[in-house]
Write a protein that holds these residues in place. Sequence first.
Motif, PDB file in Angstrom:
ATOM      1  N   TRP A   1     -44.200  35.017  52.932  1.00 24.82           N
ATOM      2  CA  TRP A   1     -43.076  35.189  53.833  1.00 24.82           C
ATOM      3  C   TRP A   1     -43.576  35.769  55.138  1.00 24.82           C
ATOM      4  O   TRP A   1     -44.649  36.344  55.227  1.00 24.82           O
TER       5      TRP A   1
ATOM      6  N   TYR B   1     -35.928  34.332  56.559  1.00 22.18           N
ATOM      7  CA  TYR B   1     -36.046  32.941  56.115  1.00 22.18           C
ATOM      8  C   TYR B   1     -37.249  32.799  55.190  1.00 22.18           C
ATOM      9  O   TYR B   1     -38.344  33.273  55.487  1.00 22.18           O
ATOM     10  N   ASP B   2     -37.047  32.142  54.059  1.00 22.73           N
ATOM     11  CA  ASP B   2     -38.119  31.971  53.081  1.00 22.73           C
ATOM     12  C   ASP B   2     -38.941  30.736  53.447  1.00 22.73           C
ATOM     13  O   ASP B   2     -38.688  29.630  52.978  1.00 22.73           O
ATOM     14  N   TYR B   3     -39.947  30.926  54.291  1.00 25.79           N
ATOM     15  CA  TYR B   3     -40.762  29.802  54.746  1.00 25.79           C
ATOM     16  C   TYR B   3     -41.603  29.212  53.621  1.00 25.79           C
ATOM     17  O   TYR B   3     -41.882  28.019  53.609  1.00 25.79           O
TER      18      TYR B   3
ATOM     19  N   ARG C   1     -40.834  28.847  50.435  1.00 26.70           N
ATOM     20  CA  ARG C   1     -40.012  27.938  49.633  1.00 26.70           C
ATOM     21  C   ARG C   1     -39.725  26.648  50.393  1.00 26.70           C
ATOM     22  O   ARG C   1     -39.800  25.555  49.840  1.00 26.70           O
ATOM     23  N   GLU C   2     -39.420  26.770  51.676  1.00 28.68           N
ATOM     24  CA  GLU C   2     -39.066  25.599  52.461  1.00 28.68           C
ATOM     25  C   GLU C   2     -40.286  24.739  52.791  1.00 28.68           C
ATOM     26  O   GLU C   2     -40.173  23.521  52.912  1.00 28.68           O
ATOM     27  N   ALA C   3     -41.457  25.361  52.937  1.00 27.51           N
ATOM     28  CA  ALA C   3     -42.668  24.589  53.262  1.00 27.51           C
ATOM     29  C   ALA C   3     -43.118  23.755  52.083  1.00 27.51           C
ATOM     30  O   ALA C   3     -43.654  22.654  52.253  1.00 27.51           O
ATOM     31  N   GLY C   4     -42.914  24.255  50.858  1.00 28.30           N
ATOM     32  CA  GLY C   4     -43.352  23.523  49.682  1.00 28.30           C
ATOM     33  C   GLY C   4     -44.871  23.482  49.581  1.00 28.30           C
ATOM     34  O   GLY C   4     -45.567  24.373  50.074  1.00 28.30           O
TER      35      GLY C   4
ATOM     36  N   CYS D   1     -43.064  24.113  58.318  1.00 31.30           N
ATOM     37  CA  CYS D   1     -41.631  23.849  58.135  1.00 31.30           C
ATOM     38  C   CYS D   1     -41.071  23.043  59.302  1.00 31.30           C
ATOM     39  O   CYS D   1     -40.241  22.143  59.111  1.00 31.30           O
TER      40      CYS D   1
ATOM     41  N   ASN E   1     -42.164  19.423  58.903  1.00 26.16           N
ATOM     42  CA  ASN E   1     -41.436  18.794  57.797  1.00 26.16           C
ATOM     43  C   ASN E   1     -39.992  18.498  58.171  1.00 26.16           C
ATOM     44  O   ASN E   1     -39.473  17.404  57.901  1.00 26.16           O
ATOM     45  N   GLU E   2     -39.336  19.484  58.777  1.00 28.58           N
ATOM     46  CA  GLU E   2     -37.933  19.299  59.146  1.00 28.58           C
ATOM     47  C   GLU E   2     -37.797  18.223  60.214  1.00 28.58           C
ATOM     48  O   GLU E   2     -36.866  17.416  60.184  1.00 28.58           O
TER      49      GLU E   2
ATOM     50  N   ARG F   1     -38.201  14.845  58.515  1.00 22.46           N
ATOM     51  CA  ARG F   1     -37.019  14.497  57.712  1.00 22.46           C
ATOM     52  C   ARG F   1     -35.843  14.117  58.608  1.00 22.46           C
ATOM     53  O   ARG F   1     -35.088  13.192  58.302  1.00 22.46           O
TER      54      ARG F   1
END
Length: 286
Positions: A41, A47-49, A51-54, A209, A212-213, A216
């Motif tokens: 983090w 913000y939980d980067y 988790r969102e980054a994977g 992130c 990725n965002e 998407r």
Amino acid sequence: MAGILKRIGEGFKGAVSGFRFGGDAGYASGASDFFGSTGGWIRRSEYDYQREAGAPWENSVFWAGLRWIANNYQQAEPCVYKRVKGEKMPETVFDHPYVRLMNDPNPDYDGGVMAWGIVNSLLCSGRCYLMVTATSIGIPSALYWVPWWQIVPRYPSDGSKFIAWYDYTVNGKTYAVPRELVIDIRMGMNPFNYRIGMSGTASVLPQICTINEGARFMAAITRNPAVFSQLFSPKTVTNITPAQHEELKRQLREQGGGENRGGLLLPNIPLEVHKLAWSPEEMALD
């Protein structure tokens, strides 16, 4: 003078034997995250980067760098050198057991495949673990790469040892592995837990992130278009039933989205259309 040096040496020896290593709250309790203790983090952000980054290697930019480094890493062949008295340059020891083991670590994959695991581990988490299997007389016979999230360095609660053993978790079971059977490769020392290395990837999680965002969003907006570009409202009917509402949404999705973009819509109720957003052409996505 000799007596003074002897007393200094004895005092130093006593100080070293009484040294205690500090602990890390997360690892002392058995907690572990993907990028290392407190490495998943970003400070000053809720913000939980992580988790969102994977998985970082699923990011296109990270993958390109990983592939380049792993391919070039394999160009440096493992070698063993021996210093010779009176010679400035060391001699190469050919066909050393270490070299054979690194090139052919186990019956299941070769050294090139293991190199990918080593590079990926160090880039993502700053630490890499290779499990050693040995013969009955203690000679290493095979090496296996272990995902870093499956192994945790352990130590006595009194801090008398830096690392005493490793907890290896596989298929829901945890095994205590002697430290002699684990090759522990670290990138520096993590200030939050100096028994593990530092993850460089943890510092660029927001950028991962963002990429990725962005990817998407671009894919969604060109596919769906995934944002509400138009508002449809009844022209003469003041109220529509929930069934009519759902049917209209279905028609919009099926006849105007995805592979049917640009198709014709023939609703069974009069509608007024209000433009809310720009098309990909108007946004100049190229």
